[in-house]
Design a protein around this motif. Sequence first.
Motif, short mmCIF file in Angstrom:
data_model
loop_
_atom_site.label_atom_id
_atom_site.label_comp_id
_atom_site.label_asym_id
_atom_site.label_seq_id
_atom_site.Cartn_x
_atom_site.Cartn_y
_atom_site.Cartn_z
N LYS A 57 51.09 -38.65 -6.52
CA LYS A 57 49.75 -38.11 -6.36
C LYS A 57 49.76 -37.18 -5.17
O LYS A 57 50.49 -37.42 -4.21
N PRO A 58 48.96 -36.15 -5.21
CA PRO A 58 48.96 -35.23 -4.07
C PRO A 58 48.36 -35.90 -2.84
O PRO A 58 47.42 -36.69 -2.94
N VAL A 59 48.93 -35.58 -1.71
CA VAL A 59 48.42 -36.09 -0.45
C VAL A 59 47.64 -34.96 0.21
O VAL A 59 48.09 -33.82 0.23
N TYR A 60 46.48 -35.28 0.74
CA TYR A 60 45.64 -34.25 1.34
C TYR A 60 46.12 -33.92 2.74
O TYR A 60 45.93 -34.68 3.67
N ALA A 61 46.77 -32.78 2.87
CA ALA A 61 47.20 -32.32 4.18
C ALA A 61 45.99 -31.92 5.01
O ALA A 61 46.02 -31.95 6.23
N ASP A 62 44.89 -31.56 4.33
CA ASP A 62 43.67 -31.20 5.04
C ASP A 62 43.10 -32.37 5.80
O ASP A 62 42.50 -32.20 6.86
N SER A 63 43.27 -33.57 5.28
CA SER A 63 42.78 -34.76 5.98
C SER A 63 43.49 -34.91 7.32
O SER A 63 42.88 -35.31 8.30
N MET A 64 44.78 -34.58 7.36
CA MET A 64 45.51 -34.64 8.62
C MET A 64 44.97 -33.57 9.57
O MET A 64 44.84 -33.81 10.76
N LEU A 65 44.64 -32.41 9.01
CA LEU A 65 44.04 -31.35 9.82
C LEU A 65 42.69 -31.80 10.37
O LEU A 65 42.38 -31.55 11.53
N PHE A 66 41.92 -32.51 9.56
CA PHE A 66 40.64 -33.03 10.02
C PHE A 66 40.84 -34.04 11.15
O PHE A 66 40.07 -34.05 12.11
N GLU A 67 41.86 -34.87 11.03
CA GLU A 67 42.13 -35.84 12.09
C GLU A 67 42.50 -35.13 13.38
O GLU A 67 42.09 -35.55 14.46
N ILE A 120 30.11 -39.46 7.42
CA ILE A 120 30.07 -40.62 6.52
C ILE A 120 29.14 -40.34 5.34
O ILE A 120 29.45 -40.66 4.19
N GLN A 121 28.00 -39.73 5.61
CA GLN A 121 27.04 -39.45 4.54
C GLN A 121 27.57 -38.41 3.57
O GLN A 121 27.35 -38.51 2.36
N ILE A 122 28.29 -37.41 4.08
CA ILE A 122 28.87 -36.40 3.18
C ILE A 122 29.97 -37.03 2.33
O ILE A 122 30.10 -36.73 1.14
N LYS A 123 30.76 -37.91 2.91
CA LYS A 123 31.77 -38.63 2.13
C LYS A 123 31.12 -39.47 1.05
O LYS A 123 31.64 -39.61 -0.04
N ALA A 124 29.93 -40.02 1.36
CA ALA A 124 29.21 -40.83 0.38
C ALA A 124 28.70 -39.98 -0.78
O ALA A 124 28.44 -40.52 -1.86
N LEU A 125 28.58 -38.68 -0.59
CA LEU A 125 28.19 -37.79 -1.69
C LEU A 125 29.32 -37.59 -2.70
O LEU A 125 29.10 -37.02 -3.77
N GLY A 126 30.53 -38.05 -2.35
CA GLY A 126 31.63 -37.98 -3.31
C GLY A 126 32.77 -37.09 -2.87
O GLY A 126 33.68 -36.82 -3.66
N TYR A 127 32.78 -36.64 -1.62
CA TYR A 127 33.86 -35.82 -1.12
C TYR A 127 34.88 -36.71 -0.41
O TYR A 127 34.51 -37.64 0.29
N PRO A 128 36.19 -36.42 -0.60
CA PRO A 128 37.21 -37.28 0.00
C PRO A 128 37.19 -37.30 1.53
O PRO A 128 37.40 -38.33 2.13
N ASP A 129 36.94 -36.15 2.16
CA ASP A 129 36.92 -36.10 3.62
C ASP A 129 36.02 -34.97 4.07
O ASP A 129 35.84 -33.98 3.36
N ALA A 130 35.47 -35.13 5.27
CA ALA A 130 34.59 -34.11 5.83
C ALA A 130 34.72 -34.12 7.34
O ALA A 130 35.03 -35.14 7.95
N PHE A 131 34.49 -32.95 7.93
CA PHE A 131 34.47 -32.81 9.39
C PHE A 131 33.20 -32.05 9.75
O PHE A 131 32.93 -30.98 9.20
N VAL A 132 32.42 -32.62 10.66
CA VAL A 132 31.15 -32.02 11.06
C VAL A 132 31.18 -31.80 12.57
O VAL A 132 31.55 -32.71 13.32
N ARG A 133 30.78 -30.60 12.97
CA ARG A 133 30.72 -30.29 14.40
C ARG A 133 29.49 -29.44 14.66
O ARG A 133 29.22 -28.49 13.94
N MET A 134 28.72 -29.80 15.69
CA MET A 134 27.51 -29.06 16.03
C MET A 134 27.66 -28.47 17.43
O MET A 134 28.02 -29.18 18.37
N GLU A 135 27.40 -27.18 17.54
CA GLU A 135 27.43 -26.50 18.83
C GLU A 135 26.27 -25.52 18.88
O GLU A 135 26.18 -24.61 18.06
N ASN A 136 25.38 -25.73 19.82
CA ASN A 136 24.23 -24.85 20.06
C ASN A 136 23.38 -24.63 18.81
O ASN A 136 22.97 -23.52 18.50
N GLY A 137 23.11 -25.68 18.07
CA GLY A 137 22.26 -25.61 16.89
C GLY A 137 22.97 -25.15 15.64
O GLY A 137 22.38 -25.14 14.56
#
Length: 177
Positions: A57-67, A120-137
């Motif tokens: 199965k493919p391994v998500y290299a993007d998940s490592m990037l997210f980490e 966590i909420q975006i992952k609950a929408l059905g996406y395998p991984d997500a990264f969220v960052r907020m800066e100045n709105g």
Amino acid sequence: MKANKRTVWFLTLLSLVAVISIYYLKKEAPMDLDAMAIFGDNDKGTVSKPDTESATKPVYADSMLFEEMRMTAMHERSSLKDQLTSKMLSADLSAEDKIAAYEEMNELIKQTSAEEMMEIQIKALGYPDAFVRMENGKVTVKVVAEDGHSSKMAAEITQYVMTSWENARVVQVDFME
């Protein structure tokens, strides 16, 4: 009383000998354990290795990037927290400056918690991984999408972030496959 202590010591030593002997027996003749083969549908009861081509199965290299991105953000925020803590503990600053540093630290903690909750909420929408960052709105959302992406999916995530997070003024969604 002495007989009771002797019995406890005897049982302790006996169990230690049993554990060590089992360890050495298993060390000489190790079993090939494959959890998928043990718990899978196997009529014969034997352990077999799965076919490498069909089990790949493919391994998500993007998940490592997210980490890595999470670790970088955590390091930046940790150093900022250390600076704010040193300000709060400084004898040279006024009480107003210490209060401002304390409030800034609380806002930083709230922002970090909100970002993690949104992931966590975006992952609950059905996406395998997500990264969220907020800066100045501005909220940047990076999402791993298994089945490709569309403007509808981006609009769904944008709407979800805007309705869930009152401080979000601009939302940018990037998909990684």
